[in-house]
Design an enzyme around this catalytic site. Structure first.
Site, PDB file in Angstrom:
ATOM      1  N   ASP A  15       6.064  -4.467   4.590  1.00  0.00           N
ATOM      2  CA  ASP A  15       7.422  -3.903   4.742  1.00  0.00           C
ATOM      3  C   ASP A  15       7.959  -3.976   6.172  1.00  0.00           C
ATOM      4  O   ASP A  15       9.127  -3.674   6.410  1.00  0.00           O
ATOM      5  CB  ASP A  15       7.428  -2.431   4.250  1.00  0.00           C
ATOM      6  CG  ASP A  15       6.329  -1.582   4.923  1.00  0.00           C
ATOM      7  OD1 ASP A  15       5.715  -0.739   4.231  1.00  0.00           O
ATOM      8  OD2 ASP A  15       6.093  -1.762   6.127  1.00  0.00           O
ATOM      9  N   HIS A  65      -1.206  -9.483   4.799  1.00  0.00           N
ATOM     10  CA  HIS A  65      -0.643  -9.936   3.522  1.00  0.00           C
ATOM     11  C   HIS A  65       0.783 -10.452   3.650  1.00  0.00           C
ATOM     12  O   HIS A  65       1.489 -10.540   2.664  1.00  0.00           O
ATOM     13  CB  HIS A  65      -0.695  -8.785   2.495  1.00  0.00           C
ATOM     14  CG  HIS A  65      -2.109  -8.396   2.164  1.00  0.00           C
ATOM     15  ND1 HIS A  65      -2.429  -7.155   1.651  1.00  0.00           N
ATOM     16  CD2 HIS A  65      -3.282  -9.066   2.268  1.00  0.00           C
ATOM     17  CE1 HIS A  65      -3.742  -7.094   1.458  1.00  0.00           C
ATOM     18  NE2 HIS A  65      -4.282  -8.238   1.835  1.00  0.00           N
ATOM     19  N   GLY A 104      -4.248   5.395   4.631  1.00  0.00           N
ATOM     20  CA  GLY A 104      -3.296   5.170   3.538  1.00  0.00           C
ATOM     21  C   GLY A 104      -3.610   3.959   2.690  1.00  0.00           C
ATOM     22  O   GLY A 104      -2.712   3.246   2.247  1.00  0.00           O
TER      23      GLY A 104
END
Ligand code: BV8
Ligand code: ZN
Length: 243
Positions: free
Chosen positions: A104, A119, A187
């Site tokens: 993101d 990624h 996370g």
């Protein structure tokens, strides 16, 4: 959150730190994690079924739409206190590497300097034929935009399941994990390989393992410290404790 003094004094003496983050770090910005159910149109799909080259080959428009929705969402949300705390903590160590599984771009927007994107990044696209990269492209409604070079179909510049990770990013991440004195896993459910093996590579070389996650994971039994809770709360407290 009270951090054990042994951890804080260890970190005060440390010079090389590596951090791995996953979707949980962006959850408090309002982005769904991979374990969260999708909403609306996407509720009928599991992300891992769409994040594959087979899904793209079968239905390029559906997969392109899935990423266009996520790209739009990522652009609408802001980095949260956890992202910002990581950017502060980075400045406290001479050698700090932030390795993220997230696509993101929120770590960079929060000010983190040394980000390894294992990624890829949803804001970039690349051609599925000639590997031409681009940050901007002419939107063509629902159709998948063509590559300006060869006319091939564009695809999001992310790593799908079954695809190899960018070699340079992966080797830099392994290097950072092997040489750090403290490795934070934050996370992430620790299920996706090869990212999930980085913490174990660090542990093998004697690093102290610190996990911050809303729930225990396969890493938890091997972690030296496990702080259960939200990264958006715990990381600012850690940043203050390191002052
Ligand atoms: C590869 C980009 C092979 C796309 C992603 C070995 C064993 C088993 C399987 C495999 C293996 N090796 C390879 C595989 C297959 C596969 C894999 O690991 N499958 C898993 C599911 C078993 N791996 C791959 O395919 C990888 N490729 O290895 O290539 C190869 C080798 C040689 C030659 C050819 C091929 C590629 C993996 C990358 C896939 N792409 N993302 C996109 O984003 O759409 S992965 C994607 O899912 C995310 O990037 C992320 O990495 C992953 C989801 O994981 P998390 O980030 O951890 O998110 P998740 O939702 O799972 O967990 C969030 C956690 O946060 C939870 O624990 C939750 O409790 C916590 N949380 C929530 N809120 C908060 C919080 N914590 C704190 N605070 C909060 N507020
Ligand atoms: Zn092309």
């Amino acid at each position: 959150m009270d951090f054990p003094t042994e951890l804080i004094s260890y970190l005060h003496a440390a010079t090389r730190v590596a951090v791995l983050t996953g979707a949980g770090v962006s959850q408090e910005s309002g982005l769904r994690t991979f374990r969260d159910a999708q909403e609306g149109l996407w509720a009928q799909y599991r992300p891992e079924d769409l994040a594959t080259p087979e899904a793209f080959d079968r239905n390029p428009r559906l997969v392109w739409e899935f990423y266009a929705m996520r790209r739009l969402k990522a652009g609408e949300v802001l980095p949260n206190a956890g992202h910002i705390a990581l950017a502060e903590i980075e400045n406290r160590f001479p050698a700090f590497t932030l390795i993220t599984q997230n696509v993101d771009g929120l770590h960079q927007r929060a000010g983190s300097q040394s980000v390894i994107e294992l990624h890829g990044n949803i804001t970039r696209a690349r051609c599925s034929k000639c590997d031409f990269f681009l940050e901007k492209w002419a939107d063509s409604g629902d159709d998948v935009p063509p590559c300006p070079h060869c006319g091939g179909l564009l695809r999001p510049d992310v790593v799908w399941f079954g695809e190899t990770l960018p070699a340079q990013a992966l080797s830099a991440a392994i290097e950072a994990a092997r040489h750090c004195q403290a490795f934070f896993s934050i996370g992430t459910s620790g299920l996706v390989q090869p990212a999930a093996s980085l913490a174990f590579a660090a542990k093998e070389r004697g690093a102290v393992i610190v996990e911050i996650n809303a729930e225990p994971t396969p890493l938890t039994p091997s972690a030296d410290f496990f702080f259960q809770g939200s990264s958006g709360k715990i990381l600012p407290q850690l940043s203050r404790a390191l002052n």
